[in-house]
Design a protein around this motif. Structure first.
Motif, short mmCIF file in Angstrom:
data_model
loop_
_atom_site.label_atom_id
_atom_site.label_comp_id
_atom_site.label_asym_id
_atom_site.label_seq_id
_atom_site.Cartn_x
_atom_site.Cartn_y
_atom_site.Cartn_z
N TRP A 62 0.91 -1.31 -0.17
CA TRP A 62 0.11 -0.07 -0.19
C TRP A 62 0.65 1.29 0.26
CZ3 TRP A 62 -3.11 2.75 4.34
CH2 TRP A 62 -4.04 3.38 3.63
N PRO A 63 1.53 1.46 -0.59
CA PRO A 63 2.25 2.29 -1.51
C PRO A 63 2.82 3.67 -1.73
CG PRO A 63 2.65 1.29 -2.91
CD PRO A 63 2.18 0.75 -2.55
N GLY A 88 5.11 4.75 7.33
CA GLY A 88 5.80 5.54 7.65
C GLY A 88 6.79 5.71 7.58
N TYR A 89 7.64 4.76 6.45
CA TYR A 89 8.89 4.24 6.45
C TYR A 89 9.29 4.55 4.63
CZ TYR A 89 8.98 1.26 10.42
OH TYR A 89 9.83 1.43 12.33
N ASP A 177 3.57 12.62 2.70
CA ASP A 177 4.82 13.73 3.65
C ASP A 177 5.94 13.04 3.86
OD1 ASP A 177 6.09 15.42 5.55
OD2 ASP A 177 3.75 14.30 7.31
N PHE A 178 7.24 12.42 2.90
CA PHE A 178 7.58 12.67 2.87
C PHE A 178 8.78 12.88 3.73
CE2 PHE A 178 6.18 11.84 -1.43
CZ PHE A 178 5.79 10.31 -1.32
N ASN A 179 8.59 13.87 4.37
CA ASN A 179 9.61 14.50 5.41
C ASN A 179 9.18 14.05 6.89
OD1 ASN A 179 10.17 16.63 3.76
ND2 ASN A 179 8.72 18.20 3.78
N ASN A 180 8.60 13.49 7.10
CA ASN A 180 8.07 12.75 8.45
C ASN A 180 7.96 11.24 8.41
OD1 ASN A 180 8.23 15.32 10.17
ND2 ASN A 180 6.41 15.79 8.52
N CYS A 181 8.92 10.60 7.71
CA CYS A 181 9.30 9.19 7.75
C CYS A 181 10.99 8.82 7.99
CB CYS A 181 8.89 8.83 6.55
SG CYS A 181 9.20 9.56 5.33
N LEU A 182 10.53 7.54 8.71
CA LEU A 182 11.89 7.24 8.78
C LEU A 182 12.47 6.21 7.46
CD1 LEU A 182 11.32 5.23 11.86
CD2 LEU A 182 12.41 7.47 11.76
N THR A 183 13.91 6.59 7.28
CA THR A 183 14.30 6.08 6.20
C THR A 183 15.11 4.99 5.82
OG1 THR A 183 14.76 8.19 5.11
CG2 THR A 183 15.98 6.29 3.94
N ILE A 184 14.69 3.55 5.09
CA ILE A 184 15.17 2.24 5.31
C ILE A 184 16.55 2.34 4.31
CG2 ILE A 184 14.86 -0.28 4.35
CD1 ILE A 184 11.69 0.38 4.52
N ASP A 185 17.61 2.07 4.56
CA ASP A 185 18.45 2.00 3.74
C ASP A 185 19.68 1.47 3.89
OD1 ASP A 185 19.86 3.94 5.15
OD2 ASP A 185 19.10 4.97 4.03
N PHE A 200 6.73 -2.18 10.94
CA PHE A 200 6.79 -2.17 10.26
C PHE A 200 5.73 -3.70 9.42
CE2 PHE A 200 7.53 -3.83 5.10
CZ PHE A 200 7.18 -2.39 5.11
N PHE A 201 6.20 -4.99 10.22
CA PHE A 201 5.02 -5.87 9.39
C PHE A 201 4.20 -6.08 10.21
CE2 PHE A 201 9.96 -6.69 8.27
CZ PHE A 201 9.97 -7.55 7.18
N PRO A 202 3.53 -5.82 11.70
CA PRO A 202 3.18 -5.75 11.89
C PRO A 202 1.71 -4.87 11.78
CG PRO A 202 4.60 -6.02 14.42
CD PRO A 202 5.01 -5.18 12.26
#
Length: 234
Positions: A62-63, A88-89, A177-185, A200-202
């Motif tokens: 659901w991106p 949220g990521y 709102d890409f400014n308020n999310c945690l980055t996955i890298d 994330f997974f729950p």
């Protein structure tokens, strides 16, 4: 009687003021003159030949997507920064592309075009792109400079998809709102990775619980379609 006549006159003016629906011949045509690509584009909806890829995308991840495009010094070359947000990521991915004759090509390290191009198709939406991609998974994507489009514009895209005989388009998440999310890298700290696994997974599992019926319906439709196909194995 006078009231009826007045109503007919009003309706006739309304019908004249509304643009005629575009035909499949028009909706399947590449654009004659494409827009300037620079700026931010929001991914609105996507369709694929069969329903499974888009159904899984919607029911599991659901991106929300956006693409920031900037022109390079070399003519027709662009840099794109794709942003994807899921529960949220965020994931960011950079890529370059060549934009020639209203077709978009991937480029190699020498900026030479590679592979089959994405093709811009006709749309009456003044600030939209309808992009057809021929790849491992063929797709048709609607993008806009606005984060949402009108019902009429979305209906036209659905008509466009029907013209190709493809699956019903999935409307993507509108949380941009890409400014308020945690980055996955790859540089995530151990603490950030642990936080990701716990959160994330729950949320993903909860999404699947709420939308699993769409997956089953898609699979059922696919079985019915291929089962009735004259090319199906006997």
């Amino acid at each position: 009687m006078k009231a009826l006549c007045a109503a007919v006159i009003v309706l006739s003016f309304i019908s004249v003021g509304q643009p005629a629906p575009l035909t499949c011949d028009t909706l399947k045509k590449p654009v004659e003159k494409g827009p300037n690509l620079s700026g931010r584009w929001y991914y609105i909806a996507i369709s694929t030949e069969v329903c499974l890829p888009t159904t899984l995308l919607d029911s599991i991840i659901w991106p929300s997507f956006s693409m920031d495009v900037t022109s390079k010094d070399t003519p027709n070359l662009y840099d794109g920064l794709a942003r994807v947000k899921m529960y949220g990521y965020c994931v960011n991915e950079s890529e370059s592309a060549l934009y020639v004759n209203n077709k978009i090509y991937d480029v190699d390290s020498e900026n030479a075009p590679t592979g089959d191009p994405d093709v811009l198709l006709h749309t009456s939406c003044h600030d939209c792109l309808a992009v057809k991609t021929d790849d491992v998974i063929d797709s048709l994507v609607l993008l806009s400079r606005r984060s949402t489009v009108t019902t009429a514009e979305l209906q036209e895209f659905k008509k466009q998809v029907e013209c190709f005989g493809w699956s019903k388009p999935v409307v993507l998440n509108t949380d941009h709102d890409f400014n308020n999310c945690l980055t996955i890298d790859d540089n995530m700290t151990e603490e950030a990775a642990e936080h990701f696994l716990k959160n994330f997974f729950p949320k993903m599992i909860e999404r699947i619980k709420n939308t699993h019926h769409n997956i089953f319906k898609c699979l059922s439709d696919m079985v019915a379609y291929y089962g009735s196909s004259p090319f199906a194995l006997k």
